[in-house]
Design a protein around this motif. Structure first.
Motif, short mmCIF file in Angstrom:
data_model
loop_
_atom_site.label_atom_id
_atom_site.label_comp_id
_atom_site.label_asym_id
_atom_site.label_seq_id
_atom_site.Cartn_x
_atom_site.Cartn_y
_atom_site.Cartn_z
N CYS A 298 0.90 -1.16 0.00
CA CYS A 298 0.00 0.00 0.00
C CYS A 298 0.94 1.21 0.00
O CYS A 298 1.36 1.68 1.05
CB CYS A 298 -0.90 -0.04 1.23
SG CYS A 298 -2.22 1.16 1.24
N THR A 299 1.30 1.68 -1.17
CA THR A 299 2.53 2.44 -1.36
C THR A 299 2.63 3.73 -0.55
O THR A 299 3.73 4.21 -0.31
CB THR A 299 2.71 2.77 -2.85
OG1 THR A 299 1.52 3.41 -3.35
CG2 THR A 299 2.95 1.50 -3.66
N ALA A 300 1.53 4.29 -0.13
CA ALA A 300 1.59 5.51 0.64
C ALA A 300 1.94 5.26 2.12
O ALA A 300 2.24 6.20 2.85
CB ALA A 300 0.26 6.26 0.57
N PHE A 301 1.89 3.99 2.55
CA PHE A 301 2.02 3.65 3.97
C PHE A 301 3.23 2.77 4.23
O PHE A 301 3.58 1.89 3.43
CB PHE A 301 0.79 2.88 4.46
CG PHE A 301 -0.49 3.66 4.50
CD1 PHE A 301 -0.50 5.04 4.44
CD2 PHE A 301 -1.70 2.99 4.61
CE1 PHE A 301 -1.70 5.74 4.49
CE2 PHE A 301 -2.90 3.68 4.66
CZ PHE A 301 -2.90 5.07 4.60
N THR A 302 3.85 2.98 5.39
CA THR A 302 4.82 2.03 5.91
C THR A 302 4.08 0.85 6.54
O THR A 302 2.85 0.89 6.72
CB THR A 302 5.71 2.66 6.98
OG1 THR A 302 4.88 3.02 8.11
CG2 THR A 302 6.43 3.90 6.45
N MET B 290 -7.20 -8.04 -8.07
CA MET B 290 -8.47 -7.30 -8.02
C MET B 290 -8.35 -6.08 -7.12
O MET B 290 -9.04 -5.07 -7.33
CB MET B 290 -9.59 -8.22 -7.54
CG MET B 290 -10.08 -9.19 -8.59
SD MET B 290 -11.61 -10.06 -8.10
CE MET B 290 -10.95 -11.42 -7.11
N ALA B 291 -7.50 -6.16 -6.10
CA ALA B 291 -7.31 -5.05 -5.17
C ALA B 291 -6.32 -4.02 -5.68
O ALA B 291 -6.05 -3.03 -5.00
CB ALA B 291 -6.84 -5.58 -3.82
N GLY B 292 -5.78 -4.25 -6.89
CA GLY B 292 -4.91 -3.25 -7.49
C GLY B 292 -3.45 -3.36 -7.14
O GLY B 292 -2.72 -2.37 -7.20
N ARG B 293 -3.00 -4.57 -6.82
CA ARG B 293 -1.59 -4.79 -6.49
C ARG B 293 -0.91 -5.46 -7.69
O ARG B 293 -1.02 -6.67 -7.88
CB ARG B 293 -1.43 -5.66 -5.24
CG ARG B 293 -2.13 -5.16 -3.97
CD ARG B 293 -1.92 -3.68 -3.68
NE ARG B 293 -2.33 -3.32 -2.33
CZ ARG B 293 -3.44 -2.68 -2.01
NH1 ARG B 293 -4.33 -2.37 -2.97
NH2 ARG B 293 -3.70 -2.36 -0.76
N PRO B 294 -0.20 -4.70 -8.52
CA PRO B 294 0.30 -5.21 -9.79
C PRO B 294 1.36 -6.31 -9.64
O PRO B 294 1.57 -7.09 -10.57
CB PRO B 294 0.89 -3.98 -10.48
CG PRO B 294 1.16 -3.01 -9.38
CD PRO B 294 0.11 -3.26 -8.35
#
Length: 210
Positions: free
Chosen positions: A35-39, A188-192
């Motif tokens: 979840c790229t915005a979060f650590t 489906m959750a958008g994790r490429p």
């Protein structure tokens, strides 16, 4: 499947995540997540915030932040971080058996803990053998719904088939996307990053939409 069974799955996934988090060192808590915005630590605080946010508080926050859902999420996350990662984990542990939730289905809460659990585990090289019944329920929800993540839109016109469980769905005549149930969920959750684990004529389409 009734809500009590779904909540049991939610609680089991939270407990498994808390157990895995117990052995992390400082650098791992500060590592980036999928979840790229979060650590990692921020994802845990986000999960805690969701487990303590009922409909009334959720609506009050929406109004306070003028329907800026990202701002509300950031505010609630900051409330649950605590002073260090030990406190972050302690707060999460206290939320394990919570049945408090925003106005979304329990299946959405289950999806959140599975997806965010992977957001944490994957970068850290931690593996969980999820119960296939849990993964199947999340996949069934995601391919029919855009609530919390636009998962139905990402799979529209595609035919999904799990190779490790009973899940299948989507357009009967659509391009096939085949793979493990977890990989299908994460795509489906958008994790490429999970696209490489999928095969079939539609695999490229779902990976590109992530």
């Amino acid at each position: 499947m009734g809500e009590s069974e779904l909540w049991g799955m939610v609680h089991a996934e939270r407990a498994a995540l808390a157990e895995g988090l117990a052995g992390l060192h400082d650098a791992q808590w500060s590592a980036g997540s999928l979840c790229t915005a979060f650590t990692v630590r921020e994802v845990v605080a986000h999960l805690t915030a969701g487990a303590r946010l009922g409909p009334v508080r959720w609506m009050a926050g929406v109004i306070r932040h003028r329907f800026d859902f990202d701002a509300q999420n950031a505010y609630r996350l900051a409330q649950q971080l605590g002073t260090d990662h030990g406190e972050t984990l302690a707060r999460f542990r206290r939320s394990i058996t919570s049945t408090t939730k925003p106005p979304v289905p329990v299946a959405a809460i289950l999806g959140e803990v599975v997806v965010h659990g992977e957001d944490i585990r994957r970068p850290l090289g931690i593996r969980r053998d999820y119960p296939i019944a849990t993964l199947t329920r999340v996949a069934e929800y995601y391919h029919r719904s855009n609530m919390t993540v636009p998962s139905e839109r990402r799979t529209r016109g595609l035919r999904l088939s799990a190779t490790d469980g009973p899940f299948s769905g989507g357009a009967p005549d659509g391009a096939l996307v085949s793979g493990g149930t977890l990989a299908l969920i994460m795509a489906m959750a958008g994790r490429p990053g999970y696209g490489a684990e999928l095969t079939g004529a539609g695999a490229g389409a779902i990976a590109a939409s992530a």
